[in-house]
Design an enzyme around this catalytic site. Structure first.
Site, PDB file in Angstrom:
ATOM      1  N   SER A 158      55.454  -1.063  21.595  1.00 34.41           N
ATOM      2  CA  SER A 158      55.579  -1.151  23.052  1.00 34.41           C
ATOM      3  C   SER A 158      55.540  -2.583  23.570  1.00 34.41           C
ATOM      4  O   SER A 158      56.094  -2.874  24.630  1.00 34.41           O
ATOM      5  CB  SER A 158      54.474  -0.326  23.715  1.00 34.41           C
ATOM      6  OG  SER A 158      53.195  -0.803  23.334  1.00 34.41           O
ATOM      7  N   SER A 208      50.173   1.591  10.495  1.00 37.20           N
ATOM      8  CA  SER A 208      48.820   1.874  10.011  1.00 37.20           C
ATOM      9  C   SER A 208      48.791   3.176   9.216  1.00 37.20           C
ATOM     10  O   SER A 208      49.709   4.000   9.273  1.00 37.20           O
ATOM     11  CB  SER A 208      47.865   1.986  11.195  1.00 37.20           C
ATOM     12  OG  SER A 208      48.152   3.155  11.952  1.00 37.20           O
ATOM     13  N   GLU A 229      55.594   2.705   4.955  1.00 37.39           N
ATOM     14  CA  GLU A 229      54.934   1.490   4.457  1.00 37.39           C
ATOM     15  C   GLU A 229      53.672   1.309   5.277  1.00 37.39           C
ATOM     16  O   GLU A 229      53.739   1.036   6.481  1.00 37.39           O
ATOM     17  CB  GLU A 229      55.829   0.253   4.598  1.00 37.39           C
ATOM     18  CG  GLU A 229      55.178  -0.958   3.953  1.00 37.39           C
ATOM     19  CD  GLU A 229      55.681  -2.285   4.487  1.00 37.39           C
ATOM     20  OE1 GLU A 229      55.021  -3.300   4.186  1.00 37.39           O
ATOM     21  OE2 GLU A 229      56.684  -2.317   5.202  1.00 37.39           O
ATOM     22  N   LEU A 230      52.518   1.462   4.638  1.00 38.27           N
ATOM     23  CA  LEU A 230      51.248   1.513   5.355  1.00 38.27           C
ATOM     24  C   LEU A 230      50.363   0.340   4.970  1.00 38.27           C
ATOM     25  O   LEU A 230      50.798  -0.613   4.337  1.00 38.27           O
ATOM     26  CB  LEU A 230      50.568   2.855   5.078  1.00 38.27           C
ATOM     27  CG  LEU A 230      51.465   4.080   5.306  1.00 38.27           C
ATOM     28  CD1 LEU A 230      50.720   5.362   4.971  1.00 38.27           C
ATOM     29  CD2 LEU A 230      52.015   4.116   6.717  1.00 38.27           C
ATOM     30  N   CYS A 263      51.647  -7.904   6.713  1.00 38.80           N
ATOM     31  CA  CYS A 263      51.085  -6.848   5.863  1.00 38.80           C
ATOM     32  C   CYS A 263      50.741  -7.340   4.468  1.00 38.80           C
ATOM     33  O   CYS A 263      49.883  -6.766   3.815  1.00 38.80           O
ATOM     34  CB  CYS A 263      52.018  -5.635   5.808  1.00 38.80           C
ATOM     35  SG  CYS A 263      53.730  -5.925   6.160  1.00 38.80           S
TER      36      CYS A 263
END
Length: 296
Positions: A158, A208, A229-230, A263
């Site tokens: 956002s 997440s 992909e976390l 990440c």
């Protein structure tokens, strides 16, 4: 009716406000992606390759504007924003050169007369993307997806809606037909509704673990293909034979590149005892020497 607000994290300046799509508008966007899919997937591969070459040019022509927008919206240094835009253009170059070879049917030995793996497009796919690399995160999935013949719906974070809108404009300027790449400004509450729509055939999320669980649950309920992909906990390991000065320099980069909002940033430093005192001392001094400044 909900709004998404973009605020410059370096200055606090309010950059823009976007109104989230209402249900009817969202349905129209999904319908457009579905209607565009048959013609786009039937387009000869050389024409889709040429569209990617145009996309690389479109990115490079707007590099300065796109980089400035990324820095304003999410705060990374302008040099890193320029590098991100160029990385996206190089991605287009790469898939234009090598992508068609990835999609060639792969013959498989078997007892049958002829066996093969065929790579075929699914249809409209949803991308749920984070803000830390506002262009790269979306492009590294949208580029191979569209080359393969899919259409793309981008649900971006956002706080980087300006970057999301700019990406749609880049695709249009490159000559992609309307609806092949479509930005949908909606909140996370709308994601399950998009996933469950029968016209949407897959979803990819970078984010997440909690967001991954929610998307995987919605996709599983409707038997949709997913790519997730976390989060991770990346280890930076220092052995006793390391060059201390160089390893401290690399450790600082590994932790603080892209404002540390990466990440793959080093999150744990595991150091052999013989190096521990020197490493901690060097890292402390290097971090204390860092200064927060104008990212421009």
């Amino acid at each position: 009716m909900s709004e998404m607000i973009s605020i410059n994290p370096a200055s606090g300046e309010r950059l823009g406000t976007w109104t989230a799509l209402e249900a009817g508008e969202l349905d129209a966007a999904i319908a457009q992606a579905g209607e565009r899919f048959p013609a786009w997937s039937a387009l000869p591969m050389p024409e889709r390759v040429e569209a990617l070459r145009g996309l690389a040019s479109s990115l490079r022509e707007r590099s300065g504007t796109l980089a400035r927008l990324a820095t304003e919206e999410m705060g990374k240094r302008i040099a890193e924003s320029r590098a991100e835009v160029e990385k996206c253009a190089v991605l287009c170059d790469y898939y234009a050169a090598h992508g068609p070879d990835f999609l060639v049917d792969t013959m498989v030995a078997s007892d049958a007369g002829r066996s093969l793996i065929a790579w075929q497009p699914l249809g409209p796919v949803l991308l749920v993307m984070p803000w830390n690399f506002p262009y790269w995160q979306a492009m590294r999935q949208a580029v191979p997806a569209t080359l393969a013949g899919n259409t793309v719906l981008l649900k971006h974070a956002s706080n980087v809606q300006g970057c999301a809108a700019a990406l749609e404009e880049v695709f249009r300027a490159a000559g992609f037909p309307e609806g092949v790449f479509r930005n949908i400004p909606v909140g996370s509450d709308a994601v399950p509704r998009v996933i469950e729509d029968p016209r949407v055939r897959g979803v990819s999320l970078t984010g997440s673990e909690g967001a991954g669980r929610a998307v995987a649950a919605a996709a599983g309920q409707h038997l949709k293909k997913t790519v997730l992909e976390l989060g991770g906990s990346d280890a930076f390991i220092v052995l006793a034979d390391a060059d201390l000065d160089r390893v401290v320099e690399q450790a600082v980069k590994a932790r603080f590149q892209n404002n540390g909002e990466t990440c793959i940033a080093a999150k744990r430093f595991i150091v052999e005892e013989a190096m521990a005192e020197g490493f901690v001392s060097g890292l402390k001094a290097a971090i204390e020497a860092m200064r927060v400044g104008d990212p421009m």
